[in-house]
Design a protein around this motif. Structure first.
Motif, PDB file in Angstrom:
ATOM      1  N   ASP A  14       0.887  -1.270   0.081  1.00  7.95           N
ATOM      2  CA  ASP A  14       0.126  -0.020   0.052  1.00  7.95           C
ATOM      3  C   ASP A  14       0.860   1.337   0.011  1.00  7.95           C
ATOM      4  OD1 ASP A  14      -2.183  -1.388  -0.047  1.00  7.95           O
ATOM      5  OD2 ASP A  14      -2.548  -1.634   2.286  1.00  7.95           O
ATOM      6  N   GLY A  15       1.885   1.301   0.835  1.00  5.42           N
ATOM      7  CA  GLY A  15       2.768   2.518   1.033  1.00  5.42           C
ATOM      8  C   GLY A  15       3.573   2.600  -0.457  1.00  5.42           C
ATOM      9  N   LEU A  16       4.013   1.465  -1.079  1.00 11.48           N
ATOM     10  CA  LEU A  16       4.468   1.599  -2.523  1.00 11.48           C
ATOM     11  C   LEU A  16       3.496   2.288  -3.458  1.00 11.48           C
ATOM     12  CD1 LEU A  16       6.869  -1.495  -2.688  1.00 11.48           C
ATOM     13  CD2 LEU A  16       7.552   0.782  -2.311  1.00 11.48           C
ATOM     14  N   ALA A  17       2.415   1.783  -3.469  1.00  8.89           N
ATOM     15  CA  ALA A  17       1.427   2.186  -4.458  1.00  8.89           C
ATOM     16  C   ALA A  17       1.040   3.836  -4.407  1.00  8.89           C
ATOM     17  CB  ALA A  17       0.148   1.479  -4.267  1.00  8.89           C
ATOM     18  N   VAL A  18       1.137   4.201  -3.045  1.00  8.86           N
ATOM     19  CA  VAL A  18       0.888   5.407  -2.805  1.00  8.86           C
ATOM     20  C   VAL A  18       1.982   6.363  -3.120  1.00  8.86           C
ATOM     21  CG1 VAL A  18       0.645   7.164  -1.012  1.00  8.86           C
ATOM     22  CG2 VAL A  18      -0.894   5.365  -0.756  1.00  8.86           C
ATOM     23  N   ALA A  19       3.204   5.912  -2.869  1.00 14.58           N
ATOM     24  CA  ALA A  19       4.577   6.582  -3.490  1.00 14.58           C
ATOM     25  C   ALA A  19       4.579   6.611  -4.800  1.00 14.58           C
ATOM     26  CB  ALA A  19       5.710   6.023  -2.784  1.00 14.58           C
ATOM     27  N   ALA A  20       4.322   5.558  -5.769  1.00 16.11           N
ATOM     28  CA  ALA A  20       4.126   5.671  -7.060  1.00 16.11           C
ATOM     29  C   ALA A  20       3.057   6.559  -7.722  1.00 16.11           C
ATOM     30  CB  ALA A  20       4.016   4.183  -7.746  1.00 16.11           C
ATOM     31  N   THR A  21       2.032   6.627  -6.886  1.00 18.66           N
ATOM     32  CA  THR A  21       0.887   7.722  -7.249  1.00 18.66           C
ATOM     33  C   THR A  21       1.777   9.159  -7.272  1.00 18.66           C
ATOM     34  OG1 THR A  21      -0.760   6.012  -6.822  1.00 18.66           O
ATOM     35  CG2 THR A  21      -1.409   8.339  -7.093  1.00 18.66           C
ATOM     36  N   VAL A  22       2.211   9.059  -6.231  1.00 15.92           N
ATOM     37  CA  VAL A  22       2.611  10.609  -5.733  1.00 15.92           C
ATOM     38  C   VAL A  22       3.920  11.144  -6.817  1.00 15.92           C
ATOM     39  CG1 VAL A  22       3.769  12.327  -4.119  1.00 15.92           C
ATOM     40  CG2 VAL A  22       1.788  10.614  -3.570  1.00 15.92           C
ATOM     41  N   ALA A  23       4.607   9.971  -6.934  1.00 17.81           N
ATOM     42  CA  ALA A  23       5.654  10.366  -7.943  1.00 17.81           C
ATOM     43  C   ALA A  23       5.233  10.515  -9.405  1.00 17.81           C
ATOM     44  CB  ALA A  23       6.667   9.325  -8.046  1.00 17.81           C
ATOM     45  N   ALA A  24       4.223   9.775 -10.001  1.00 17.19           N
ATOM     46  CA  ALA A  24       3.499  10.078 -11.226  1.00 17.19           C
ATOM     47  C   ALA A  24       2.797  11.517 -11.164  1.00 17.19           C
ATOM     48  CB  ALA A  24       2.491   9.051 -11.482  1.00 17.19           C
ATOM     49  N   LEU A  25       2.114  12.028 -10.369  1.00 15.13           N
ATOM     50  CA  LEU A  25       1.518  13.196  -9.973  1.00 15.13           C
ATOM     51  C   LEU A  25       2.619  14.162 -10.210  1.00 15.13           C
ATOM     52  CD1 LEU A  25      -1.245  12.767  -7.698  1.00 15.13           C
ATOM     53  CD2 LEU A  25      -1.696  13.236 -10.141  1.00 15.13           C
ATOM     54  N   ALA A  26       3.467  14.047  -9.671  1.00 15.01           N
ATOM     55  CA  ALA A  26       4.760  15.262  -9.498  1.00 15.01           C
ATOM     56  C   ALA A  26       5.164  15.324 -10.903  1.00 15.01           C
ATOM     57  CB  ALA A  26       5.750  14.968  -8.640  1.00 15.01           C
ATOM     58  N   GLY A  27       5.336  14.190 -11.593  1.00 20.76           N
ATOM     59  CA  GLY A  27       6.008  14.077 -12.914  1.00 20.76           C
ATOM     60  C   GLY A  27       5.240  14.865 -14.078  1.00 20.76           C
ATOM     61  N   VAL A  28       3.688  14.760 -13.738  1.00 24.52           N
ATOM     62  CA  VAL A  28       2.892  15.432 -14.705  1.00 24.52           C
ATOM     63  C   VAL A  28       2.972  16.926 -14.377  1.00 24.52           C
ATOM     64  CG1 VAL A  28       0.588  15.741 -15.255  1.00 24.52           C
ATOM     65  CG2 VAL A  28       1.378  13.217 -15.025  1.00 24.52           C
ATOM     66  N   VAL A  29       2.877  17.360 -13.127  1.00 22.17           N
ATOM     67  CA  VAL A  29       2.841  18.694 -12.887  1.00 22.17           C
ATOM     68  C   VAL A  29       4.226  19.626 -13.302  1.00 22.17           C
ATOM     69  CG1 VAL A  29       2.828  20.190 -10.859  1.00 22.17           C
ATOM     70  CG2 VAL A  29       1.212  18.294 -10.965  1.00 22.17           C
ATOM     71  N   TRP A  30       5.210  18.707 -13.082  1.00 22.58           N
ATOM     72  CA  TRP A  30       6.578  19.458 -13.295  1.00 22.58           C
ATOM     73  C   TRP A  30       7.104  18.982 -14.789  1.00 22.58           C
ATOM     74  CZ3 TRP A  30       6.423  18.169  -7.891  1.00 22.58           C
ATOM     75  CH2 TRP A  30       6.205  19.194  -6.954  1.00 22.58           C
ATOM     76  N   SER A  31       6.285  18.396 -15.531  1.00 23.17           N
ATOM     77  CA  SER A  31       7.068  17.979 -16.768  1.00 23.17           C
ATOM     78  C   SER A  31       7.312  19.098 -17.559  1.00 23.17           C
ATOM     79  CB  SER A  31       6.119  16.948 -17.533  1.00 23.17           C
ATOM     80  OG  SER A  31       4.759  17.951 -18.032  1.00 23.17           O
ATOM     81  N   PRO A  32       8.365  18.940 -18.465  1.00 25.35           N
ATOM     82  CA  PRO A  32       8.815  20.427 -19.323  1.00 25.35           C
ATOM     83  C   PRO A  32       7.922  20.552 -20.403  1.00 25.35           C
ATOM     84  CG  PRO A  32      10.582  18.517 -19.172  1.00 25.35           C
ATOM     85  CD  PRO A  32       9.384  18.115 -18.497  1.00 25.35           C
ATOM     86  N   LYS A  33       7.283  19.633 -20.906  1.00 26.59           N
ATOM     87  CA  LYS A  33       6.155  19.867 -21.949  1.00 26.59           C
ATOM     88  C   LYS A  33       4.852  20.876 -21.224  1.00 26.59           C
ATOM     89  CE  LYS A  33       7.123  16.185 -25.113  1.00 26.59           C
ATOM     90  NZ  LYS A  33       6.569  14.943 -25.695  1.00 26.59           N
ATOM     91  N   LEU A  34       4.709  20.203 -20.009  1.00 24.49           N
ATOM     92  CA  LEU A  34       3.430  20.989 -19.418  1.00 24.49           C
ATOM     93  C   LEU A  34       3.938  22.508 -19.116  1.00 24.49           C
ATOM     94  CD1 LEU A  34       0.576  21.238 -18.475  1.00 24.49           C
ATOM     95  CD2 LEU A  34       1.480  20.160 -16.132  1.00 24.49           C
ATOM     96  N   THR A  35       5.106  22.518 -18.575  1.00 31.93           N
ATOM     97  CA  THR A  35       5.842  23.881 -18.105  1.00 31.93           C
ATOM     98  C   THR A  35       5.671  24.857 -19.472  1.00 31.93           C
ATOM     99  OG1 THR A  35       6.893  22.864 -16.660  1.00 31.93           O
ATOM    100  CG2 THR A  35       7.642  25.063 -17.251  1.00 31.93           C
ATOM    101  N   ASN A  36       6.128  24.212 -20.697  1.00 32.16           N
ATOM    102  CA  ASN A  36       6.377  24.963 -21.924  1.00 32.16           C
ATOM    103  C   ASN A  36       4.996  25.417 -22.353  1.00 32.16           C
ATOM    104  OD1 ASN A  36       7.774  26.259 -24.029  1.00 32.16           O
ATOM    105  ND2 ASN A  36       8.019  24.475 -25.077  1.00 32.16           N
ATOM    106  N   ALA A  37       4.096  24.622 -22.205  1.00 33.78           N
ATOM    107  CA  ALA A  37       2.555  24.908 -22.684  1.00 33.78           C
ATOM    108  C   ALA A  37       2.048  25.819 -21.738  1.00 33.78           C
ATOM    109  CB  ALA A  37       1.708  23.646 -22.690  1.00 33.78           C
ATOM    110  N   VAL A  38       2.259  26.103 -20.391  1.00 34.51           N
ATOM    111  CA  VAL A  38       1.769  27.106 -19.676  1.00 34.51           C
ATOM    112  C   VAL A  38       2.650  28.259 -19.879  1.00 34.51           C
ATOM    113  CG1 VAL A  38       1.859  27.867 -17.266  1.00 34.51           C
ATOM    114  CG2 VAL A  38       1.186  25.572 -17.790  1.00 34.51           C
TER     115      VAL A  38
END
Length: 169
Positions: A14-38
């Motif tokens: 359960d802890g690993l699943a939560v950590a993977a979800t948080v890492a994926a969300l962080a990757g989406v939020v701080w991705s270079p493509k998203l930053t460039n689009a903003v």
């Protein structure tokens, strides 16, 4: 009978699943493509012209080499060891200076330096979209200023150079 939630019921999986979800969300939020689009949406991305000087590049036929670069029309750029993508090439020119000698009678004699050890000196003029702000120009996630070391790469060459000019047209 109703079962109550307790912290002792959380497993390592359960802890690993939560950590993977948080890492994926962080990757989406701080991705270079998203930053460039903003950045494009807010209007902070503007076309920028950059001049890069390359010195002492050893080539056999400098004119054929420069013509090959012009035909390619784009170069890959690496700024401070960080890949910044492919940019359009506006022009490339030979900026080698002739040898000059002042003669005793006051005349100046100029001659082309044909020594093979000298190498080619070239100026690349590049055009790309970059973020502009109060701290300067940010290109490919890296600040780009005069004096920054860059690496230019084409189909048949890789050359180290220095930014010699940044202009917002």
């Amino acid at each position: 009978m109703q079962r109550r939630f307790s912290l002792s019921s959380i497993t390592v999986l359960d802890g690993l699943a939560v950590a993977a979800t948080v890492a994926a969300l962080a990757g989406v939020v701080w991705s270079p493509k998203l930053t460039n689009a903003v950045a494009r949406a807010t209007g902070s991305v503007k076309p920028v012209e950059v001049s890069v000087d390359v010195r002492h590049l050893q080539v056999v036929d400098s004119e054929a080499f420069l013509e090959g670069i012009r035909e390619e029309g784009a170069v890959s750029i690496v700024i401070r060891n960080q890949p910044a993508g492919r940019v359009a090439l506006l022009s490339v020119e030979d900026i080698s200076r002739p040898l000059t000698q002042l003669l005793p009678d006051g005349t100046v004699l100029e001659a082309e330096d044909t020594s093979p050890a000298r190498g080619l000196h070239a100026r690349f003029r590049l055009k790309a979209d970059a973020e502009t702000g109060p701290s300067g120009v940010v290109f490919g996630g890296t600040k780009l200023k005069v004096g920054s070391p860059v690496e230019l790469e084409g189909r048949l060459y890789r050359a180290n150079g220095v930014v010699s000019g940044v202009a917002l047209p």
